[in-house]
Structures are given as structure tokens and as C-alpha cells.
Write a protein that holds these residues in place. Structure first.
Motif, PDB file in Angstrom:
ATOM      1  N   ILE A 227       1.047  -0.752  -0.189  1.00 44.34           N
ATOM      2  CA  ILE A 227       0.194   0.161   0.207  1.00 44.34           C
ATOM      3  C   ILE A 227       0.791   1.153  -0.441  1.00 44.34           C
ATOM      4  CG2 ILE A 227      -1.666   1.274   1.365  1.00 44.34           C
ATOM      5  CD1 ILE A 227      -2.649  -1.246   2.701  1.00 44.34           C
ATOM      6  N   GLY A 228       1.953   1.622   0.941  1.00 50.24           N
ATOM      7  CA  GLY A 228       3.448   2.252   0.658  1.00 50.24           C
ATOM      8  C   GLY A 228       3.535   2.619  -0.350  1.00 50.24           C
ATOM      9  N   ILE A 229       3.746   1.429  -1.002  1.00 48.45           N
ATOM     10  CA  ILE A 229       4.689   1.857  -2.796  1.00 48.45           C
ATOM     11  C   ILE A 229       3.750   2.261  -3.774  1.00 48.45           C
ATOM     12  CG2 ILE A 229       5.872   0.173  -4.446  1.00 48.45           C
ATOM     13  CD1 ILE A 229       6.765  -1.411  -2.382  1.00 48.45           C
ATOM     14  N   ALA A 230       1.959   1.391  -3.588  1.00 44.75           N
ATOM     15  CA  ALA A 230       1.331   2.631  -4.562  1.00 44.75           C
ATOM     16  C   ALA A 230       0.714   3.732  -4.331  1.00 44.75           C
ATOM     17  CB  ALA A 230       0.365   1.628  -4.074  1.00 44.75           C
ATOM     18  N   GLU A 231       0.988   3.847  -2.851  1.00 46.78           N
ATOM     19  CA  GLU A 231       0.667   5.438  -2.717  1.00 46.78           C
ATOM     20  C   GLU A 231       2.019   6.691  -3.238  1.00 46.78           C
ATOM     21  OE1 GLU A 231      -2.124   5.039   1.712  1.00 46.78           O
ATOM     22  OE2 GLU A 231       0.142   5.648   1.863  1.00 46.78           O
ATOM     23  N   ALA A 232       3.327   6.157  -2.904  1.00 43.84           N
ATOM     24  CA  ALA A 232       4.474   7.529  -3.413  1.00 43.84           C
ATOM     25  C   ALA A 232       4.124   7.169  -5.293  1.00 43.84           C
ATOM     26  CB  ALA A 232       5.515   6.383  -3.126  1.00 43.84           C
ATOM     27  N   ALA A 233       3.681   6.396  -5.376  1.00 43.05           N
ATOM     28  CA  ALA A 233       3.593   6.041  -6.711  1.00 43.05           C
ATOM     29  C   ALA A 233       2.899   6.701  -7.331  1.00 43.05           C
ATOM     30  CB  ALA A 233       3.224   4.378  -7.630  1.00 43.05           C
ATOM     31  N   ALA A 234       1.907   7.370  -6.687  1.00 44.20           N
ATOM     32  CA  ALA A 234       0.022   7.680  -6.961  1.00 44.20           C
ATOM     33  C   ALA A 234       0.675   8.865  -7.075  1.00 44.20           C
ATOM     34  CB  ALA A 234      -0.600   7.595  -6.413  1.00 44.20           C
ATOM     35  N   VAL A 235       1.405   9.477  -5.960  1.00 44.76           N
ATOM     36  CA  VAL A 235       2.324  11.094  -5.200  1.00 44.76           C
ATOM     37  C   VAL A 235       3.233  11.188  -6.468  1.00 44.76           C
ATOM     38  CG1 VAL A 235       3.203  12.833  -4.104  1.00 44.76           C
ATOM     39  CG2 VAL A 235       1.848  10.366  -3.585  1.00 44.76           C
ATOM     40  N   ALA A 236       4.050  10.139  -6.780  1.00 40.39           N
ATOM     41  CA  ALA A 236       4.718  11.043  -8.082  1.00 40.39           C
ATOM     42  C   ALA A 236       4.418  11.293  -9.416  1.00 40.39           C
ATOM     43  CB  ALA A 236       5.983   9.429  -8.368  1.00 40.39           C
ATOM     44  N   ALA A 237       3.260  10.038  -9.794  1.00 34.91           N
ATOM     45  CA  ALA A 237       2.177  10.307 -10.436  1.00 34.91           C
ATOM     46  C   ALA A 237       1.832  11.841 -10.837  1.00 34.91           C
ATOM     47  CB  ALA A 237       1.457   9.679 -11.669  1.00 34.91           C
ATOM     48  N   VAL A 238       1.595  12.304 -10.103  1.00 32.87           N
ATOM     49  CA  VAL A 238       0.554  13.671  -9.793  1.00 32.87           C
ATOM     50  C   VAL A 238       2.038  14.552  -9.721  1.00 32.87           C
ATOM     51  CG1 VAL A 238      -0.380  15.356  -8.406  1.00 32.87           C
ATOM     52  CG2 VAL A 238      -1.100  13.255  -8.578  1.00 32.87           C
ATOM     53  N   VAL A 239       2.851  14.483  -9.308  1.00 34.03           N
ATOM     54  CA  VAL A 239       3.698  15.722  -9.534  1.00 34.03           C
ATOM     55  C   VAL A 239       3.932  15.822 -10.920  1.00 34.03           C
ATOM     56  CG1 VAL A 239       6.113  16.427  -8.507  1.00 34.03           C
ATOM     57  CG2 VAL A 239       4.697  15.596  -6.966  1.00 34.03           C
TER      58      VAL A 239
ATOM     59  N   LEU B 158       2.645  15.124 -13.727  1.00 33.91           N
ATOM     60  CA  LEU B 158       2.122  15.383 -14.673  1.00 33.91           C
ATOM     61  C   LEU B 158       1.470  17.549 -14.173  1.00 33.91           C
ATOM     62  CD1 LEU B 158      -0.529  12.434 -14.416  1.00 33.91           C
ATOM     63  CD2 LEU B 158       1.266  12.134 -16.361  1.00 33.91           C
ATOM     64  N   THR B 159       1.977  16.866 -12.764  1.00 34.27           N
ATOM     65  CA  THR B 159       1.374  18.647 -12.793  1.00 34.27           C
ATOM     66  C   THR B 159       3.050  19.721 -13.489  1.00 34.27           C
ATOM     67  OG1 THR B 159       0.281  17.927 -10.328  1.00 34.27           O
ATOM     68  CG2 THR B 159       1.045  20.337 -10.669  1.00 34.27           C
ATOM     69  N   GLY B 160       4.237  19.690 -13.416  1.00 31.61           N
ATOM     70  CA  GLY B 160       4.690  19.994 -13.653  1.00 31.61           C
ATOM     71  C   GLY B 160       5.251  19.827 -14.940  1.00 31.61           C
ATOM     72  N   SER B 161       4.168  18.117 -16.177  1.00 32.37           N
ATOM     73  CA  SER B 161       4.133  19.079 -17.497  1.00 32.37           C
ATOM     74  C   SER B 161       3.243  19.883 -18.029  1.00 32.37           C
ATOM     75  CB  SER B 161       3.957  17.263 -17.777  1.00 32.37           C
ATOM     76  OG  SER B 161       3.082  16.824 -17.794  1.00 32.37           O
ATOM     77  N   SER B 162       2.020  20.004 -17.513  1.00 33.73           N
ATOM     78  CA  SER B 162       0.942  21.008 -17.681  1.00 33.73           C
ATOM     79  C   SER B 162       1.629  22.688 -17.587  1.00 33.73           C
ATOM     80  CB  SER B 162      -0.007  20.741 -17.104  1.00 33.73           C
ATOM     81  OG  SER B 162       0.082  20.744 -15.618  1.00 33.73           O
ATOM     82  N   LEU B 163       2.543  22.235 -16.735  1.00 28.76           N
ATOM     83  CA  LEU B 163       2.503  23.335 -16.234  1.00 28.76           C
ATOM     84  C   LEU B 163       3.312  24.245 -17.577  1.00 28.76           C
ATOM     85  CD1 LEU B 163       2.728  26.236 -14.761  1.00 28.76           C
ATOM     86  CD2 LEU B 163       4.761  24.891 -12.824  1.00 28.76           C
ATOM     87  N   SER B 164       4.783  23.637 -17.404  1.00 29.83           N
ATOM     88  CA  SER B 164       5.534  23.673 -18.821  1.00 29.83           C
ATOM     89  C   SER B 164       4.582  23.631 -20.587  1.00 29.83           C
ATOM     90  CB  SER B 164       6.196  22.506 -18.467  1.00 29.83           C
ATOM     91  OG  SER B 164       5.789  21.188 -19.465  1.00 29.83           O
TER      92      SER B 164
END
Length: 230
Positions: free
Chosen positions: A76-88, A90-96
Motif C-alpha cells: 500500500i505504501g509503495i502504491a501511494e508513493a507511486a501515485a504521489v510521484a505521478a501527480v507531481v 503530470l502537474t509539472g508537465s502541464s505547467l511547462s
């Protein structure tokens, strides 16, 4: 002898199976029923505290109990870490992408499109290329058609009583003289006698002092504006 042997065999059973002894037996080793590290890891994973869940889950693998709970908490912890990394990411790419599109829009709006001339078109700086949108500063006098005019008024523009455009031209006949003739259609472009012209663009025009000019061929040298006198 048979009864003594049977009694000895019955007395030996409690020593052969130590797990049947009571919990209060001092010879039985006491061990914890659950793994506290696994419990902490699972609770942290359910609260989305994935760093704590992963660390305590890995520590819990060193204990004999609670390995399944620790494995579940680590996953569960690894899945949550992967979700947070994906959000970061995607947010950076959309901002660029947003910043890049804003820069492209600014560059496009600031660019000035230069007009292109078709092949074979005359240069725009030639006097005969386009008539100048200039009006004469001299008002045409109101005259009567057929009335005489002077040699100094030759080629001058006049306005008839009916609103038509009249010109002071050389009168036909042997006696000569000049008279107001017309009406004629005279272009509104302003030119000077002697300037080159193009009959396909304009055949007539006027000077700044209110005299009519026509575009006439000059042979090999092309065409030029001349005073309209006849």
C-alpha cells in the motif's frame, strides 16, 4: 509389574507434549501474539503515511509473526508513493506546456506579417504602380458648357450647372480659341505632367492645381502623363 509399567507410561505423556501445558507453566516460553511493527506499518499505510508504512513494514519482516500484514502495508505504501510521484510529474508537465503555449502566443502576436507581391507585379515605389489617393486643393469653378475660356485656363477642370465635369479645351474650327467642353470622366488620382503612367491602371487624372491630364504613349520610352488640351 504390568500395573507399574502402565502407570509409568501414563506419567510420561505430559513431558512428551509440552504444548499441552497451561500458560502459567514457568517452563513454557512466553512470546507476543502480534507484531507491533506490522501493526504500525498497516495503520500508517491506511492513513497515507507511506514513508512510515514502508520503513516499519521492512522492519516487521525481521520478526516471526505479522509478515503478511507487513507485506500488505509495504505494498500500500509503495502504491501511494507511486501515485504521489505521478501527480507531481503530470502537474509539472502541464505547467511547462502552459508556459510554452503562452510564449508562442506572445511571439505570434508580436510578429508582423509582410505582404508579398505576386510574380510580375510592378514595384510599389513606381509612380505609375498605384494612383495616389490625394485630392486637388483647387475647387473647380462653376461654368457653362460651350462658354469661352482663356488660354491660361487650358486643361482646367470646371463644374457644369448640371454637376458634370467640364474641361477648358481647344475649340474646333479654323478660328481657334478655347471653350468649356464635356462632360468628361476624369480620374481622381493626382499626377504631374511628365510622370510615367500605366494605361491599365488609370487613363486620366488631375494635377494639384486642378487641370486634367491623360496617360499617352511616348513610343519606346513608355507612357507619360500629358496635359489634356483637346
Amino acid at each position: 509389574m504390568a500395573r507399574t509399567r502402565e502407570w509409568q507410561e501414563n506419567e510420561a505423556w505430559p513431558q512428551a507434549w509440552p504444548e499441552d501445558r497451561e500458560i502459567d507453566d514457568p517452563f513454557v516460553e512466553s512470546r507476543p501474539m502480534v507484531n507491533p511493527y506490522a501493526v504500525i506499518a498497516l495503520v500508517a499505510a491506511l492513513l497515507a503515511l507511506f514513508p512510515v508504512a514502508i520503513v516499519f513494514g521492512l522492519i516487521a519482516f525481521g520478526h516471526p509473526k505479522g509478515k503478511a500484514m507487513a507485506t500488505f502495508a509495504v505494498l500500500i505504501g509503495i502504491a501511494e508513493a507511486a501515485a504521489v510521484a505521478a501527480v507531481v510529474v503530470l502537474t509539472g508537465s502541464s505547467l511547462s506546456d502552459t508556459l510554452a503555449s503562452g510564449d508562442a502566443t506572445t511571439t505570434t502576436s508580436s510578429a508582423v506579417a509582410e505582404p508579398t507581391l505576386p510574380a510580375g507585379a510592378p514595384p510599389a515605389d513606381l509612380p505609375s504602380a498605384r494612383p495616389e489617393a490625394v485630392t486637388t486643393t483647387v475647387e473647380a469653378p462653376v461654368v457653362h458648357k460651350g462658354a469661352s475660356c482663356t488660354a491660361g485656363q487650358l486643361g482646367m477642370l470646371g463644374t457644369g450647372v448640371d454637376g458634370g465635369t467640364l474641361l477648358c479645351l481647344e475649340a474646333a474650327g479654323a478660328d481657334g480659341g478655347h471653350q468649356w467642353s464635356g462632360p468628361y470622366h476624369v480620374g481622381t488620382g493626382v499626377y504631374e505632367p511628365g510622370e510615367t503612367c500605366d494605361e491599365t491602371i488609370s487613363k486620366s487624372g488631375r494635377t494639384a492645381d486642378g487641370r486634367a491630364v491623360v496617360c499617352e504613349s511616348q513610343g519606346a520610352s513608355g507612357a507619360a502623363w500629358v496635359l489634356w488640351t483637346s
